[in-house]
Write a protein that holds these residues in place. Sequence first.
Motif, PDB file in Angstrom:
ATOM      1  N   UNK A   5       0.757  -0.968   0.038  1.00 18.45           N
ATOM      2  CA  UNK A   5       0.019  -0.015   0.066  1.00 18.45           C
ATOM      3  C   UNK A   5       0.759   1.319   0.179  1.00 18.45           C
ATOM      4  N   UNK A   6       1.335   1.564  -1.113  1.00 11.05           N
ATOM      5  CA  UNK A   6       2.057   2.772  -1.446  1.00 11.05           C
ATOM      6  C   UNK A   6       1.876   3.485  -2.688  1.00 11.05           C
TER       7      UNK A   6
ATOM      8  N   UNK B 244       6.216  16.731  -4.311  1.00  9.56           N
ATOM      9  CA  UNK B 244       6.132  14.956  -4.316  1.00  9.56           C
ATOM     10  C   UNK B 244       5.424  14.612  -2.945  1.00  9.56           C
ATOM     11  N   UNK B 245       4.538  13.693  -3.026  1.00  5.19           N
ATOM     12  CA  UNK B 245       3.670  13.229  -2.175  1.00  5.19           C
ATOM     13  C   UNK B 245       3.864  11.733  -2.100  1.00  5.19           C
ATOM     14  N   UNK B 246       4.093  11.237  -0.868  1.00  8.75           N
ATOM     15  CA  UNK B 246       4.145   9.793  -0.658  1.00  8.75           C
ATOM     16  C   UNK B 246       3.047   9.306   0.387  1.00  8.75           C
ATOM     17  N   UNK B 247       2.361   8.411   0.045  1.00  6.87           N
ATOM     18  CA  UNK B 247       1.320   8.071   0.930  1.00  6.87           C
ATOM     19  C   UNK B 247       1.581   6.309   1.179  1.00  6.87           C
ATOM     20  N   UNK B 248       1.765   6.358   2.296  1.00  5.06           N
ATOM     21  CA  UNK B 248       1.929   4.784   2.832  1.00  5.06           C
ATOM     22  C   UNK B 248       0.915   4.343   3.701  1.00  5.06           C
TER      23      UNK B 248
ATOM     24  N   UNK C  63      -2.331   9.182   6.744  1.00  2.47           N
ATOM     25  CA  UNK C  63      -1.348   8.177   5.872  1.00  2.47           C
ATOM     26  C   UNK C  63       0.058   8.052   6.873  1.00  2.47           C
ATOM     27  N   UNK C  64       1.131   7.205   6.486  1.00  7.08           N
ATOM     28  CA  UNK C  64       2.084   7.229   6.961  1.00  7.08           C
ATOM     29  C   UNK C  64       3.397   7.591   5.855  1.00  7.08           C
ATOM     30  N   UNK C  65       4.490   8.532   6.528  1.00  5.55           N
ATOM     31  CA  UNK C  65       5.310   8.812   5.419  1.00  5.55           C
ATOM     32  C   UNK C  65       6.538   7.766   5.499  1.00  5.55           C
ATOM     33  N   UNK C  66       7.566   7.994   5.049  1.00  9.21           N
ATOM     34  CA  UNK C  66       8.638   6.767   4.525  1.00  9.21           C
ATOM     35  C   UNK C  66       9.234   6.473   5.760  1.00  9.21           C
ATOM     36  N   UNK C  67       9.245   7.091   6.899  1.00 10.85           N
ATOM     37  CA  UNK C  67       9.612   6.872   8.146  1.00 10.85           C
ATOM     38  C   UNK C  67       8.614   6.200   9.015  1.00 10.85           C
TER      39      UNK C  67
ATOM     40  N   UNK D 291       0.324  11.290   9.453  1.00 15.69           N
ATOM     41  CA  UNK D 291       0.093  12.553   9.081  1.00 15.69           C
ATOM     42  C   UNK D 291      -1.201  12.607   8.211  1.00 15.69           C
ATOM     43  N   UNK D 292      -1.948  13.672   8.075  1.00 16.13           N
ATOM     44  CA  UNK D 292      -3.124  13.722   7.605  1.00 16.13           C
ATOM     45  C   UNK D 292      -2.924  14.912   6.486  1.00 16.13           C
ATOM     46  N   UNK D 293      -3.427  14.539   5.263  1.00  9.25           N
ATOM     47  CA  UNK D 293      -3.385  15.534   4.077  1.00  9.25           C
ATOM     48  C   UNK D 293      -4.900  15.458   3.655  1.00  9.25           C
ATOM     49  N   UNK D 294      -5.210  16.838   3.416  1.00  7.29           N
ATOM     50  CA  UNK D 294      -6.515  17.439   2.886  1.00  7.29           C
ATOM     51  C   UNK D 294      -6.386  17.901   1.376  1.00  7.29           C
TER      52      UNK D 294
END
Length: 176
Positions: free
Chosen positions: A57-58, A72-76, A113-117, A121-124
Motif C-alpha cells: 500500500x504505497x 512530491x507526495x508519498x502516501x503509505x 497516511x504514513x510517511x517513509x519513516x 500525517x493527515x492530508x486534505x
Amino acid sequence: MAIRELLYYPDEHLHLSSAPVTEFDESLADLVSDMFETMYHDEGIGLAAPQINIRKRVVVMDIEGDRLPEHQIVLINPEFVSKEGTNSIEEGCLSVPGLRARISRAENVTVKAQNIKGEFFTISATGLQAICIQHEMDHLDGHLFIDYLSAMKKNLYRAKAAKLARERKRAARESQ
Ligand SMILES: [Zn+2]
C-alpha cells in the motif's frame, strides 16, 4: 534508482488487493524512489505500487510533474478520513494507456497516511489532487478507473489494449 516495468490492463494482477507496509526500511525508500522514477519516465502524475507488480500500500504523486521535493507526495497505508462533494475530470492511467474517461469522485478528501519513516500525517486535498489520491488509492484495492465504465466501453478498449501491447512488444524487440 531504476525505472520499473509497468503492468498493463487487462493484467489480472492489477485487480489484486495490496498489503499494508509494516517495515519502514531502506527497501521501502528504494521502492518509493523507483516509483517516482517510473512515474516521471512515463509522464504520469501518480503511481501506486501494484502498477509495478508490488502489492504494497504505497502511492506516489506529483501533480505538477516538476520533480520538486515540495510537490512530491508519498502516501503509505493511506486511509480516507472524509470525502465530500462530487467532482470529475478526464482521468488517465499509466496502466490503461490510450484511455481517458470521467469518473464520479469526491471533490474534497482527507486522508490519514504514513510517511517513509512510518510517521502518521493527515492530508486534505481538493480538485485534481483529490481525484488523483482517489484514483491511486483505488489501485491498492485492485480497482482501476476502467472498472467504472460500461461493459461496452471496456470491450472497445480491450481491442485497443491488445493493439498497444503488440506495439510495446515490437518496440522492445527493436530496442534490443
Ligand atoms: Zn492508475
